[in-house]
Design an enzyme around this catalytic site. Structure first.
Site, short mmCIF file in Angstrom:
data_model
loop_
_atom_site.label_atom_id
_atom_site.label_comp_id
_atom_site.label_asym_id
_atom_site.label_seq_id
_atom_site.Cartn_x
_atom_site.Cartn_y
_atom_site.Cartn_z
N GLU A 182 0.02 -1.54 -5.50
CA GLU A 182 -1.11 -0.25 -5.50
C GLU A 182 -0.80 1.41 -5.38
OE1 GLU A 182 -3.54 2.50 -3.91
OE2 GLU A 182 -1.84 1.75 -2.80
N ASP A 242 1.00 -0.90 -0.11
CA ASP A 242 -0.05 -0.12 0.06
C ASP A 242 0.88 1.46 -0.21
OD1 ASP A 242 -2.57 1.48 0.58
OD2 ASP A 242 -1.89 1.97 2.09
#
Length: 504
Positions: free
Chosen positions: A232, A192
Site C-alpha cells: 500500500e 500498510d
C-alpha cells in the site's frame, strides 16, 4: 491471489458489528459476489485514533469483535486479507509505555525512532525540509522518556509512534504479526504505510532504495509462511510501476481518479495511456477506507518537473469537480476542514464523488473489473453509499464521511436498489466468466472511447467505455456497453443497470 472480486470492510460496520455477523452477511447477502475479504484492522483496539491503524496489540483480536477462531471460520468460505501495520504502533502499546517509564533502560527503547536516532549528528534545515510526510509540519512530537523530553518520530498522528524496522526488537515485533496471521488461516497480508517504514538521514524517508530493501525482506518472510504480500503506497505513478516489479501485488491507486477525470471530461486518453503502462499484478480499487488519492495521477510531489498522467491543473479541476458533485460535502471533509489533514486525498464516497449518477458509477466499476488485476470493492461502494455527513459531524474525522455503519436492515434495503443489483450481477459475471483468466487486449477510438477485451478458451467479453455520451451528473445516458460470448451464444447489454450481464 485468486482472480475473483473481493470485498474490503471493517468488521464492525456490517450488521451487528462482529466478525460473526460480517461472515453471515458475506455468506448470505453477497453469496457468489465476493470470493475474498480484506478485513480492515480488528486488533486491540479496533476503534483507536485511526480506526484500528494504531494497534496497542497487533496480535490480538479485539474481543468486542470476536476471536481468531471467528477469523478461521470465515476462512472456510472466503480468502482473507489482513493488514500488517509496518510503520507504527500505538503510543499506548505496552512497549512504548515501557519506554516512557524507563527511558533508555527499557528493553524496547531501540524499537522506536527519535530524531536523534536517525540524525545522530544533528539535522540541517535542508535535511528536515526534505522529509516527505502526508501531513503538514515535521514528523516529530514531544514525549517524555523517564522524565526527559524527546522528539519521537510520528509520520502520521502523534498517537502513532514510528517503529525502527532496523532494530532487532522492531523486526521481532513485525515477525510476531506475520506468525499470528499465518497461524490464523490468513492468505494475504497488506503492508500498510510501508513506504514510510525505512528512515535514512539525507533522504526523503519515503520510497527510497532502503524502503525497497525492507519490502524485499518482508516479502521473503511472507513466502516462508505462505503469505502473499500486497503493498500500500500512494505515490507518483512511475514509482507504482517500479514497486510492482518487486512485490507480489500492488494497488492500482491511479485508476480511481483517472476514471473520475474521464467521466467528468469525456477524455479517455489518460485511461488508455495508463492501461498501456500499468502493472498487471495489481489489486484494482475505486474506493478504500481512505480518501480518493488524487496524488497518484499528478506530478511527482518531490520533483514537480516529473509530469503526471494528467496535468496538475486537471488534478485541481478534478478536486473542484468532486466538491461540486458532492455539493461541498467532500470539501467539508478534506484538508484543513476536518481534523485529519490528508494532503493527497479527497474524502468522499466514490458514488457521491460521481454526483450519485448510477450510470457513471456502474461504468466505472465495469472498467475496474475489466482491467487486469484482482478487483476489490469497499463495503460502502458495494452498496453505492452516499457521504455520511452525520458521522462526519459527530467525529470531525474527514475519512468518516466514507465509513458508514450499516445495519442488516439497511443492507437489505440497499440490496433492492437497481445500481446495487447491477453491481452484484457484474461481480458475479467477473467471477464466473472464464475469459477473465485468458488474454487481455484493448483498443481506442481516438480520445472518445476505449474497449477492453478478454478472450478465454470457451468465452470472451468486450467492454466499451465512452464517457462523452453521458457528460454531466444529471445525464442518465449509459456510457458503458458490454458484449460477451459464452456457452449459450452471443449477448449484448447497452445498459448495465437495466440489463446486467449473466453467464449462462
Amino acid at each position: 491471489m485468486k482472480n475473483k472480486v473481493q470485498l474490503i470492510t471493517y468488521a464492525d460496520r456490517l450488521g451487528d458489528g462482529t466478525i460473526k455477523s460480517m461472515t453471515d452477511i458475506l455468506r448470505t447477502r453477497f453469496d457468489g459476489v465476493y470470493d475474498g475479504v480484506h478485513i480492515l484492522p480488528f486488533f486491540t483496539p479496533f476503534d483507536g485514533a485511526d480506526a484500528g491503524f494504531d494497534p496497542i496489540d497487533h496480535t490480538k483480536v479485539d474481543e468486542r469483535l470476536g476471536s481468531w477462531d471467528d477469523v478461521a471460520e470465515l476462512s472456510k468460505t472466503h480468502n482473507i486479507m489482513v493488514d500488517a501495520i509496518v510503520n507504527h504502533m500505538s503510543w499506548e502499546s505496552k512497549q512504548f509505555q515501557d519506554v516512557l517509564a524507563k527511558g533508555e533502560e527499557s528493553e524496547y527503547y531501540p524499537m522506536f525512532l527519535t530524531m536523534s536516532s536517525v540524525f545522530p549528528n544533528g539535522a540541517t534545515e535542508e535535511d528536515l525540509a526534505g522529509i516527505y510526510r502526508p501531513r503538514p509540519g515535521l514528523p516529530f512530537t514531544h514525549y517524555k522518556f523517564a522524565g526527559k523530553t524527546r522528539l519521537v518520530w510520528v509520520s502520521f498522528t502523534p498517537q502513532q509512534v514510528d517503529i525502527d524496522t532496523d532494530s532487532d526488537k522492531g523486526w521481532e515485533y513485525l515477525m510476531s504479526i506475520f506468525d499470528q496471521m499465518a497461524a490464523s488461516h490468513v492468505s494475504y497480508i497488506r503492508l500498510d504505510a510501508v513506504g514510510y517504514g525505512a528512515k535514512e538521514a539525507g533522504t526523503s524517508c519515503f520510497m527510497t532504495p532502503k524502503t525497497f530493501k525492507l519490502i524485499s525482506r518482508l516479502r521473503e518472510e511472507g513466502v516462508k509462511r505462505g503469505l502473499e504480500i500486497l503493498i500500500e503506497v500512494h505515490s507518483y505513478y512511475k514509482k507504482q510501476v517500479e514497486i510492482a516489479s518487486k512485490v507480489d501485488r500492488v494497488y492500482d491507486f491511479a485508476l480511481p481518479p483517472l476514471l473520475l477525470h474521464a467521466l467528468s471530461t469525456g477524455h479517455v486518453e489518460p485511461v488508455a495511456h495508463w492501461t498501456d503502462i500499468r502493472p498487471n499484478n495489481a489489486v484494482t480499487v475505486l474506493d478504500t477506507h481512505d480518501g480518493i488519492g488524487v496524488i497518484d495521477i499528478g506530478s511527482d510531489q518531490l520533483d514537480r518537473s516529473l509530469k503526471g498522467l494528467v496535468p496538475d491543473e486537471d488534478v485541481d479541476n478534478l478536486v473542484n469537480t468532486i466538491h461540486a458533485n458532492t455539493h461541498g460535502e467532500s470539501q467539508a471533509a478534506t484538508g484543513a476542514a476536518a481534523s485529519n489533514l490528508d494532503l493527497y486525498q479527497v474524502n468522499s464516497t466514490y458514488y457521491s464523488a460521481l454526483g450519485c449518477n448510477d450510470q457513471h458509477y456502474i461504468a466505472a466499476r465495469a472498467v475496474q473489473f475489466f482491467l487486469p488485476g484482482v478487483p476489490q470493492v469497499y463495503y460502502v461502494g458495494a452498496l453505492a453509499g452516499k457521504n455520511d455527513m452525520e458521522l462526519l459531524r459527530k467525529t470531525n474525522n474527514g475519512r468518516d464521511i466514507n465509513r458508514h455503519y450499516y445495519s442488516t436492515a439497511e443492507i437489505d434495503e440497499n440490496l433492492k436498489r437497481p445500481v446495487v443489483k447491477a453491481l452484484n450481477a457484474l461481480a458475479k459475471f467477473r467471477n464466473e466468466l472464464d475469459a477473465f483468466d485468458g488474454t487481455f487486449s484493448y483498443t481506442t477510438d481516438d480520445d472518445t472511447s476505449i474497449s477492453f477485451t478478454w478472450r478465454g478458451e470457451t468465452s470472451q467479453a468486450t467492454l466499451t467505455f465512452e464517457p462523452k455520451r453521458g457528460l454531466g451528473v444529471d445525464n442518465t445516458t449509459p456510457v458503458a456497453m458490454l458484449e460477451w460470448e459464452d456457452s449459450a451464444g452471443d449477448h449484448r447489454s447497452d445498459d448495465l443497470i437495466a440489463n446486467p450481464p449473466v453467464v449462462a
